[in-house]
Every structure is written in C-alpha cells, then in structure tokens.
Design a protein around this motif. Structure first.
Motif, short mmCIF file in Angstrom:
data_model
loop_
_atom_site.label_atom_id
_atom_site.label_comp_id
_atom_site.label_asym_id
_atom_site.label_seq_id
_atom_site.Cartn_x
_atom_site.Cartn_y
_atom_site.Cartn_z
N ALA A 52 -9.17 -0.34 7.93
CA ALA A 52 -9.63 0.82 7.17
C ALA A 52 -9.31 0.67 5.68
O ALA A 52 -10.16 0.93 4.82
CB ALA A 52 -8.99 2.09 7.73
N LEU A 53 -8.10 0.22 5.36
CA LEU A 53 -7.71 0.03 3.96
C LEU A 53 -8.52 -1.10 3.32
O LEU A 53 -8.94 -0.99 2.16
CB LEU A 53 -6.21 -0.25 3.86
CG LEU A 53 -5.31 0.93 4.19
CD1 LEU A 53 -3.86 0.48 4.31
CD2 LEU A 53 -5.46 2.03 3.16
N VAL A 57 -10.90 -0.74 -0.05
CA VAL A 57 -10.74 -1.56 -1.26
C VAL A 57 -11.99 -2.38 -1.51
O VAL A 57 -12.52 -2.41 -2.62
CB VAL A 57 -9.49 -2.46 -1.14
CG1 VAL A 57 -9.43 -3.45 -2.29
CG2 VAL A 57 -8.23 -1.61 -1.11
N ALA A 58 -12.49 -3.06 -0.46
CA ALA A 58 -13.62 -3.98 -0.62
C ALA A 58 -14.94 -3.26 -0.89
O ALA A 58 -15.77 -3.76 -1.66
CB ALA A 58 -13.76 -4.85 0.62
N GLN A 59 -15.15 -2.11 -0.27
CA GLN A 59 -16.45 -1.46 -0.35
C GLN A 59 -16.49 -0.26 -1.29
O GLN A 59 -17.58 0.24 -1.59
CB GLN A 59 -16.89 -1.02 1.05
CG GLN A 59 -17.04 -2.19 1.99
CD GLN A 59 -17.24 -1.76 3.43
OE1 GLN A 59 -17.39 -0.57 3.72
NE2 GLN A 59 -17.23 -2.72 4.33
N LEU A 102 -5.00 -7.65 2.64
CA LEU A 102 -5.35 -6.75 3.73
C LEU A 102 -6.19 -7.47 4.78
O LEU A 102 -6.04 -7.23 5.98
CB LEU A 102 -6.08 -5.52 3.20
CG LEU A 102 -5.20 -4.53 2.44
CD1 LEU A 102 -6.05 -3.51 1.71
CD2 LEU A 102 -4.22 -3.84 3.37
N LEU A 103 -7.07 -8.35 4.34
CA LEU A 103 -7.87 -9.13 5.28
C LEU A 103 -6.97 -10.03 6.12
O LEU A 103 -7.13 -10.13 7.34
CB LEU A 103 -8.91 -9.96 4.54
CG LEU A 103 -9.86 -10.78 5.41
CD1 LEU A 103 -10.71 -9.89 6.29
CD2 LEU A 103 -10.74 -11.65 4.53
N HIS A 104 -5.99 -10.67 5.47
CA HIS A 104 -5.05 -11.52 6.21
C HIS A 104 -4.24 -10.71 7.21
O HIS A 104 -4.00 -11.16 8.34
CB HIS A 104 -4.12 -12.26 5.25
CG HIS A 104 -4.82 -13.36 4.50
ND1 HIS A 104 -4.29 -13.93 3.38
CD2 HIS A 104 -6.01 -13.98 4.70
CE1 HIS A 104 -5.11 -14.86 2.92
NE2 HIS A 104 -6.16 -14.90 3.71
#
Length: 118
Positions: A52-53, A57-59, A102-104
């Motif tokens: 979710a975070l 951040v990304a979108q 966050l992806l990691h």
C-alpha cells in the motif's frame, strides 16, 4: 469500526483511513472539508502495508512532486533556483530510494536456514 488518535495496523483485511488536520486545531467558522485531508492507508485488499505504501509513493507522491516541480520551474529562474534545484533533485532521489526500499520490503521472502547433516 474503531477510531484512534494514533496510526495502527489491524491486519491485511482491514481498511485504514487517516484524517490529517491542516492546522493545529479545527476552526468552527471554517468548513471541515477545507481543514482535513483524508488518506486511505490500506484498502483491505493489499496483502501488506509495504504494498500500500509503495503504491502511494510510486503512483501518487512521486508523480505529484514531479508535476509540481516541472510546473513551478516554468515561472523563470534566478540564483535561488539553483539552490532549489539541488534540493529538488535530492528529494527526487530520496523518493526513488523510498520507492525502491518499499518494493524490496514488499518482495522480501524469509528463507529458512538449512541444516545439513553430514
């Protein structure tokens, strides 16, 4: 439903919404809608808070910041803009680092320790 003054995580199937005040207190003479920001932290569908975070951040955060910077830089420049552009590039770098971290975390898989008997 439950309300709390602190952020909490109640599990992957629970939606979480945060109400953020723009000022220190809510003013009675001003409409509440102009004084509060509503942010969906978890929709009850994402399996982890990291997902979710990362999506926020990304979108949302990174594209919004980039759009704001590109729009505000169109107003012209001076010596102060050079200092600001170095600050802008630092923020862009930190947002990219946060997104990657966050992806990691989202992709982190625990691999159990293997005990080999000889």
């Amino acid at each position: 439903y439950s309300l709390d003054t602190k952020a909490s995580y109640l599990g992957p199937n629970v939606a979480t919404v945060a109400f953020l005040r723009r000022a220190a207190s809510i003013e009675a003479q001003t409409a509440v809608a102009t004084q509060i920001r509503v942010v969906t932290l978890a929709d009850g569908v994402a399996p982890t808070p990291f997902e979710a975070l990362h999506a926020m951040v990304a979108q949302a955060c990174s594209p919004f910041f980039g759009a704001f910077v590109s729009k505000s830089s169109a107003y012209g420049g001076d010596a102060a803009d050079t200092d600001r552009s170095s600050g802008v590039s630092a923020v862009k770098k930190r947002l990219a680092e946060l997104e990657l971290s966050l992806l990691h975390l989202q992709q982190n898989i625990d691999i159990p320790e293997v005990a080999l008997q000889l």
